[in-house]
Design a protein around this motif. Sequence first.
Motif, PDB file in Angstrom:
ATOM      1  N   ASN A  56      65.190  45.609  45.699  1.00 32.86           N
ATOM      2  CA  ASN A  56      66.242  46.478  45.154  1.00 32.86           C
ATOM      3  C   ASN A  56      66.548  46.129  43.704  1.00 32.86           C
ATOM      4  O   ASN A  56      66.654  47.009  42.845  1.00 32.86           O
ATOM      5  CB  ASN A  56      67.515  46.370  46.004  1.00 32.86           C
ATOM      6  N   ARG A 108      61.282  51.520  59.078  1.00 32.12           N
ATOM      7  CA  ARG A 108      62.287  52.215  58.277  1.00 32.12           C
ATOM      8  C   ARG A 108      61.858  53.658  57.989  1.00 32.12           C
ATOM      9  O   ARG A 108      62.659  54.582  58.041  1.00 32.12           O
ATOM     10  CB  ARG A 108      62.531  51.467  56.949  1.00 32.12           C
ATOM     11  N   SER A 111      62.356  55.981  60.848  1.00 32.58           N
ATOM     12  CA  SER A 111      63.756  56.369  61.052  1.00 32.58           C
ATOM     13  C   SER A 111      64.151  57.576  60.195  1.00 32.58           C
ATOM     14  O   SER A 111      65.237  58.115  60.350  1.00 32.58           O
ATOM     15  CB  SER A 111      64.687  55.189  60.751  1.00 32.58           C
ATOM     16  N   LEU A 112      63.245  58.012  59.291  1.00 33.42           N
ATOM     17  CA  LEU A 112      63.527  59.119  58.374  1.00 33.42           C
ATOM     18  C   LEU A 112      62.801  60.400  58.794  1.00 33.42           C
ATOM     19  O   LEU A 112      62.357  61.175  57.965  1.00 33.42           O
ATOM     20  CB  LEU A 112      63.109  58.729  56.949  1.00 33.42           C
ATOM     21  N   GLN A 113      62.679  60.614  60.093  1.00 35.28           N
ATOM     22  CA  GLN A 113      62.017  61.800  60.649  1.00 35.28           C
ATOM     23  C   GLN A 113      60.530  61.834  60.284  1.00 35.28           C
ATOM     24  O   GLN A 113      59.969  62.893  59.982  1.00 35.28           O
ATOM     25  CB  GLN A 113      62.684  63.094  60.182  1.00 35.28           C
ATOM     26  N   HIS A 157      59.488  66.525  52.538  1.00 29.91           N
ATOM     27  CA  HIS A 157      60.370  65.358  52.540  1.00 29.91           C
ATOM     28  C   HIS A 157      59.982  64.445  51.370  1.00 29.91           C
ATOM     29  O   HIS A 157      60.039  64.861  50.227  1.00 29.91           O
ATOM     30  CB  HIS A 157      60.307  64.665  53.892  1.00 29.91           C
ATOM     31  N   GLU A 195      65.497  57.988  46.365  1.00 32.52           N
ATOM     32  CA  GLU A 195      66.219  58.148  47.632  1.00 32.52           C
ATOM     33  C   GLU A 195      65.441  57.474  48.761  1.00 32.52           C
ATOM     34  O   GLU A 195      66.034  56.835  49.639  1.00 32.52           O
ATOM     35  CB  GLU A 195      66.414  59.632  47.943  1.00 32.52           C
ATOM     36  N   LEU A 196      64.119  57.580  48.727  1.00 37.31           N
ATOM     37  CA  LEU A 196      63.287  56.896  49.726  1.00 37.31           C
ATOM     38  C   LEU A 196      63.486  55.393  49.615  1.00 37.31           C
ATOM     39  O   LEU A 196      63.637  54.705  50.637  1.00 37.31           O
ATOM     40  CB  LEU A 196      61.815  57.264  49.505  1.00 37.31           C
ATOM     41  N   GLN A 198      66.088  53.798  48.503  1.00 38.89           N
ATOM     42  CA  GLN A 198      67.422  53.473  49.000  1.00 38.89           C
ATOM     43  C   GLN A 198      67.449  53.427  50.526  1.00 38.89           C
ATOM     44  O   GLN A 198      68.058  52.527  51.126  1.00 38.89           O
ATOM     45  CB  GLN A 198      68.434  54.502  48.497  1.00 38.89           C
ATOM     46  N   GLN A 199      66.771  54.400  51.155  1.00 40.23           N
ATOM     47  CA  GLN A 199      66.754  54.468  52.619  1.00 40.23           C
ATOM     48  C   GLN A 199      65.941  53.336  53.239  1.00 40.23           C
ATOM     49  O   GLN A 199      66.337  52.749  54.249  1.00 40.23           O
ATOM     50  CB  GLN A 199      66.172  55.814  53.065  1.00 40.23           C
ATOM     51  N   VAL A 200      64.811  53.031  52.642  1.00 40.73           N
ATOM     52  CA  VAL A 200      63.900  52.035  53.200  1.00 40.73           C
ATOM     53  C   VAL A 200      64.396  50.611  52.978  1.00 40.73           C
ATOM     54  O   VAL A 200      64.228  49.744  53.839  1.00 40.73           O
ATOM     55  CB  VAL A 200      62.480  52.206  52.619  1.00 40.73           C
ATOM     56  N   ARG A 202      67.519  49.439  52.520  1.00 41.57           N
ATOM     57  CA  ARG A 202      68.911  49.078  52.810  1.00 41.57           C
ATOM     58  C   ARG A 202      69.003  48.122  53.987  1.00 41.57           C
ATOM     59  O   ARG A 202      68.072  47.977  54.767  1.00 41.57           O
ATOM     60  CB  ARG A 202      69.745  50.320  53.073  1.00 41.57           C
TER      61      ARG A 202
END
Length: 202
Positions: A56, A108, A111-113, A157, A195-196, A198-200, A202
Amino acid sequence: MDKLWSYFKNLFQQAEQSSPSQPLIHELIERSEAEKEDYAFWKKTLVLRRLLDWLNEQYAAYRLRPESTDEALDFLNTPSSKGFVIHFSETGYSRRDATFFFDYLRERVLSLQYRTQVSDRRSYQRHAWVETIERHYLKPGITLRANLREGEPFAQHFGNIMVELELRDDKVHNLRFRATTYNDRLFQEPAEFKELMQQVLR
């Protein structure tokens, strides 16, 4: 004895002839119950937290001043592909840490479809070492297409996502994470790579 010698002779011939289209070994990745339990334990350790915090911080630094990132990390940024490479051979992390982080990134993304298209392992004989590539290839799930009207562009996506772990002579070399998008009227605009991340992470 002759059969044993023939077996080894054939194995070495295959190794010499291995190529990207014809690996010496190609198998699906399957984790044992013991490995799954160890992975579940590892996710609760500070090792994972340190890796996530470091990535990060480095991604934030890269977005402000690309030349300021750690030497053990590179970022990829082209119109169609974005991602990062961790040079684990230049860090103090173990093969266990690298392998579990490789699986964590897949978890991860799922978890994002997303769905796993393939998880496999290929080994090749290089000039001075045996190279093994473990790969998780993930694609957007069917749910992203379910509500489309006829003729409407597909939602991509973050695009297709590839996570690869490279080993040389069974020692971890690097880990590559890459999202590849389509620039095509059949597809909607992709979501932002930040955004990917941030999602992966966290």
